[in-house]
Design a protein around this motif. Structure first.
Motif, PDB file in Angstrom:
ATOM      1  N   ASP A  78       0.816  -1.220   0.000  1.00 14.60           N
ATOM      2  CA  ASP A  78       0.000   0.000   0.000  1.00 14.60           C
ATOM      3  C   ASP A  78       0.848   1.268   0.000  1.00 14.60           C
ATOM      4  OD1 ASP A  78      -2.199  -1.563  -0.012  1.00 14.60           O
ATOM      5  OD2 ASP A  78      -2.672  -1.335   2.113  1.00 14.60           O
ATOM      6  N   LEU A  79       2.073   1.192   0.509  1.00 17.37           N
ATOM      7  CA  LEU A  79       2.932   2.372   0.547  1.00 17.37           C
ATOM      8  C   LEU A  79       3.294   2.859  -0.858  1.00 17.37           C
ATOM      9  CD1 LEU A  79       5.424   1.497   3.428  1.00 17.37           C
ATOM     10  CD2 LEU A  79       3.869   3.437   3.392  1.00 17.37           C
ATOM     11  N   ARG A  80       3.361   1.934  -1.798  1.00 20.39           N
ATOM     12  CA  ARG A  80       3.829   2.310  -3.136  1.00 20.39           C
ATOM     13  C   ARG A  80       2.857   3.241  -3.858  1.00 20.39           C
ATOM     14  NH1 ARG A  80       5.850  -3.088  -2.974  1.00 20.39           N
ATOM     15  NH2 ARG A  80       3.955  -3.966  -3.879  1.00 20.39           N
ATOM     16  N   THR A  81       1.548   3.096  -3.606  1.00 18.06           N
ATOM     17  CA  THR A  81       0.575   3.923  -4.321  1.00 18.06           C
ATOM     18  C   THR A  81       0.703   5.405  -3.974  1.00 18.06           C
ATOM     19  OG1 THR A  81      -0.973   2.069  -4.492  1.00 18.06           O
ATOM     20  CG2 THR A  81      -1.882   4.280  -4.746  1.00 18.06           C
ATOM     21  N   PRO A  82       0.654   5.816  -2.694  1.00 16.70           N
ATOM     22  CA  PRO A  82       0.814   7.241  -2.400  1.00 16.70           C
ATOM     23  C   PRO A  82       2.205   7.762  -2.749  1.00 16.70           C
ATOM     24  CG  PRO A  82       0.740   5.957  -0.368  1.00 16.70           C
ATOM     25  CD  PRO A  82       0.354   5.038  -1.470  1.00 16.70           C
ATOM     26  N   LEU A  83       3.227   6.908  -2.648  1.00 16.69           N
ATOM     27  CA  LEU A  83       4.569   7.343  -3.015  1.00 16.69           C
ATOM     28  C   LEU A  83       4.639   7.661  -4.507  1.00 16.69           C
ATOM     29  CD1 LEU A  83       6.924   4.983  -0.959  1.00 16.69           C
ATOM     30  CD2 LEU A  83       6.777   7.477  -0.803  1.00 16.69           C
ATOM     31  N   SER A  84       4.013   6.820  -5.320  1.00  7.55           N
ATOM     32  CA  SER A  84       3.997   7.070  -6.768  1.00  7.55           C
ATOM     33  C   SER A  84       3.246   8.354  -7.090  1.00  7.55           C
ATOM     34  CB  SER A  84       3.337   5.889  -7.498  1.00  7.55           C
ATOM     35  OG  SER A  84       4.077   4.704  -7.317  1.00  7.55           O
ATOM     36  N   SER A  85       2.095   8.564  -6.414  1.00  7.97           N
ATOM     37  CA  SER A  85       1.327   9.800  -6.645  1.00  7.97           C
ATOM     38  C   SER A  85       2.132  11.022  -6.259  1.00  7.97           C
ATOM     39  CB  SER A  85       0.028   9.748  -5.839  1.00  7.97           C
ATOM     40  OG  SER A  85      -0.800   8.678  -6.266  1.00  7.97           O
ATOM     41  N   LEU A  86       2.837  10.938  -5.145  1.00  7.66           N
ATOM     42  CA  LEU A  86       3.672  12.057  -4.712  1.00  7.66           C
ATOM     43  C   LEU A  86       4.770  12.341  -5.731  1.00  7.66           C
ATOM     44  CD1 LEU A  86       4.242  11.555  -0.863  1.00  7.66           C
ATOM     45  CD2 LEU A  86       3.307  13.576  -1.978  1.00  7.66           C
ATOM     46  N   ARG A  87       5.444  11.306  -6.179  1.00  7.35           N
ATOM     47  CA  ARG A  87       6.553  11.492  -7.114  1.00  7.35           C
ATOM     48  C   ARG A  87       6.078  12.118  -8.417  1.00  7.35           C
ATOM     49  NH1 ARG A  87       8.430   6.887  -6.667  1.00  7.35           N
ATOM     50  NH2 ARG A  87       7.333   5.848  -8.398  1.00  7.35           N
ATOM     51  N   VAL A  88       4.966  11.599  -8.970  1.00  4.29           N
ATOM     52  CA  VAL A  88       4.452  12.126 -10.234  1.00  4.29           C
ATOM     53  C   VAL A  88       4.015  13.579 -10.076  1.00  4.29           C
ATOM     54  CG1 VAL A  88       2.582  11.932 -11.911  1.00  4.29           C
ATOM     55  CG2 VAL A  88       3.772   9.873 -11.132  1.00  4.29           C
ATOM     56  N   SER A  89       3.321  13.886  -8.986  1.00  7.09           N
ATOM     57  CA  SER A  89       2.829  15.257  -8.773  1.00  7.09           C
ATOM     58  C   SER A  89       3.982  16.234  -8.614  1.00  7.09           C
ATOM     59  CB  SER A  89       1.926  15.302  -7.537  1.00  7.09           C
ATOM     60  OG  SER A  89       0.790  14.488  -7.714  1.00  7.09           O
ATOM     61  N   ILE A  90       4.987  15.859  -7.840  1.00  5.53           N
ATOM     62  CA  ILE A  90       6.125  16.755  -7.608  1.00  5.53           C
ATOM     63  C   ILE A  90       6.930  16.946  -8.890  1.00  5.53           C
ATOM     64  CG2 ILE A  90       8.325  16.965  -6.382  1.00  5.53           C
ATOM     65  CD1 ILE A  90       6.961  15.593  -3.999  1.00  5.53           C
ATOM     66  N   GLU A  91       7.144  15.854  -9.647  1.00  2.01           N
ATOM     67  CA  GLU A  91       7.882  15.968 -10.914  1.00  2.01           C
ATOM     68  C   GLU A  91       7.132  16.862 -11.898  1.00  2.01           C
ATOM     69  OE1 GLU A  91       8.453  12.000 -12.255  1.00  2.01           O
ATOM     70  OE2 GLU A  91      10.158  11.602 -10.921  1.00  2.01           O
ATOM     71  N   THR A  92       5.797  16.740 -11.920  1.00  2.00           N
ATOM     72  CA  THR A  92       5.008  17.586 -12.823  1.00  2.00           C
ATOM     73  C   THR A  92       5.146  19.054 -12.448  1.00  2.00           C
ATOM     74  OG1 THR A  92       3.406  15.798 -13.137  1.00  2.00           O
ATOM     75  CG2 THR A  92       2.702  18.012 -13.739  1.00  2.00           C
ATOM     76  N   LEU A  93       5.088  19.347 -11.149  1.00  4.27           N
ATOM     77  CA  LEU A  93       5.250  20.732 -10.697  1.00  4.27           C
ATOM     78  C   LEU A  93       6.635  21.263 -11.055  1.00  4.27           C
ATOM     79  CD1 LEU A  93       3.580  20.630  -7.151  1.00  4.27           C
ATOM     80  CD2 LEU A  93       2.825  21.987  -9.119  1.00  4.27           C
ATOM     81  N   GLN A  94       7.660  20.414 -10.927  1.00  2.21           N
ATOM     82  CA  GLN A  94       9.020  20.862 -11.203  1.00  2.21           C
ATOM     83  C   GLN A  94       9.268  21.063 -12.696  1.00  2.21           C
ATOM     84  OE1 GLN A  94      11.161  17.676  -9.282  1.00  2.21           O
ATOM     85  NE2 GLN A  94      11.527  18.881  -7.425  1.00  2.21           N
ATOM     86  N   LEU A  95       8.758  20.141 -13.514  1.00  4.67           N
ATOM     87  CA  LEU A  95       9.052  20.190 -14.941  1.00  4.67           C
ATOM     88  C   LEU A  95       8.156  21.163 -15.704  1.00  4.67           C
ATOM     89  CD1 LEU A  95       9.619  16.364 -15.605  1.00  4.67           C
ATOM     90  CD2 LEU A  95      11.350  18.150 -15.339  1.00  4.67           C
TER      91      LEU A  95
END
Length: 215
Positions: A78-95
């Motif tokens: 279950d940890l992988r799902t919110p971690l993936s959402s966090l990573r994608v959201s942060i990368e989108t904001l940065q890029l």
């Protein structure tokens, strides 16, 4: 009854350091071989019972270890799902940077916030697993909202394939919310895994004055 002054003590040496000890009236012509065989039979019965208890304890520890492993594996998944959402959201904001609209930015920030809250819940669950000590799973039952438990469980699953049809006004259930969430997650994961891809999994519930049944 109570021993009298005339009582005598019986003491027969047995194999492996055991002794047959008795107290009572004097025996007339005691048979040492019979007494020894009686003591050996008693020792065998004692050893058999001890081995049985050790076997049961070993089985209990194995079951507890399997439960601990399954629990940790479930939370780890279950940890992988919110971690993936966090990573994608942060990368989108940065890029994407200035190319994002305010609506897109707000959506990404909401995703980050909800994912962070989910991670906080899961980490709390992991810390709560320190309760799995001394060979026991210790439950802490409290009044628990079943609808809320199901909603939290869906965050880590393929929710597009799950129909939730819980009736309104479900009463609270007495359960450990952390362990209950893991149970529901495991059941739903199994249902998704073993159901055809084009068939949804439906979650329903019913209740009476005594119990709530989740299906």
């Amino acid at each position: 009854g109570p021993a009298s002054a005339a009582d005598e003590t019986l003491d027969v040496a047995l194999p492996d350091g055991y002794r047959l000890v008795g107290r009572g009236p004097a025996l007339f012509a005691p048979d040492p071989e019979f007494l020894a065989s009686l003591g050996v039979a008693a020792v065998r019965a004692f050893e058999s019972e001890r081995l049985r208890e050790e076997s049961l304890r070993s089985e209990e520890l194995e079951a507890i270890d399997r439960a601990r492993t399954a629990l940790l594996a479930s939370v780890g998944h279950d940890l992988r799902t919110p971690l993936s959402s966090l990573r994608v959201s942060i990368e989108t904001l940065q890029l994407a940077g200035a190319q994002l609209t305010e609506t897109d930015r707000a959506t990404l920030l909401d995703t980050i916030e909800s994912s962070t809250e989910r991670l906080d819940d899961l980490i709390t669950n992991l810390l709560d697993m320190s309760r799995l000590q001394a060979g026991a799973v210790i439950a802490h039952p409290v009044a628990t909202d079943l609808t809320e438990v199901v909603a939290r469980t869906l965050l880590g699953l393929d929710s597009d394939r799950i129909n939730v049809e819980l009736p309104e006004g479900l009463p609270a259930v007495v359960a450990d919310p952390t362990l209950l969430e893991r149970i529901v997650a495991n059941l739903l994961s199994n249902a998704l895994r073993h159901s055809p891809a084009d068939e949804p999994v439906t979650v329903t519930a019913q209740h009476d004055a005594r119990e709530v049944v989740l299906r």
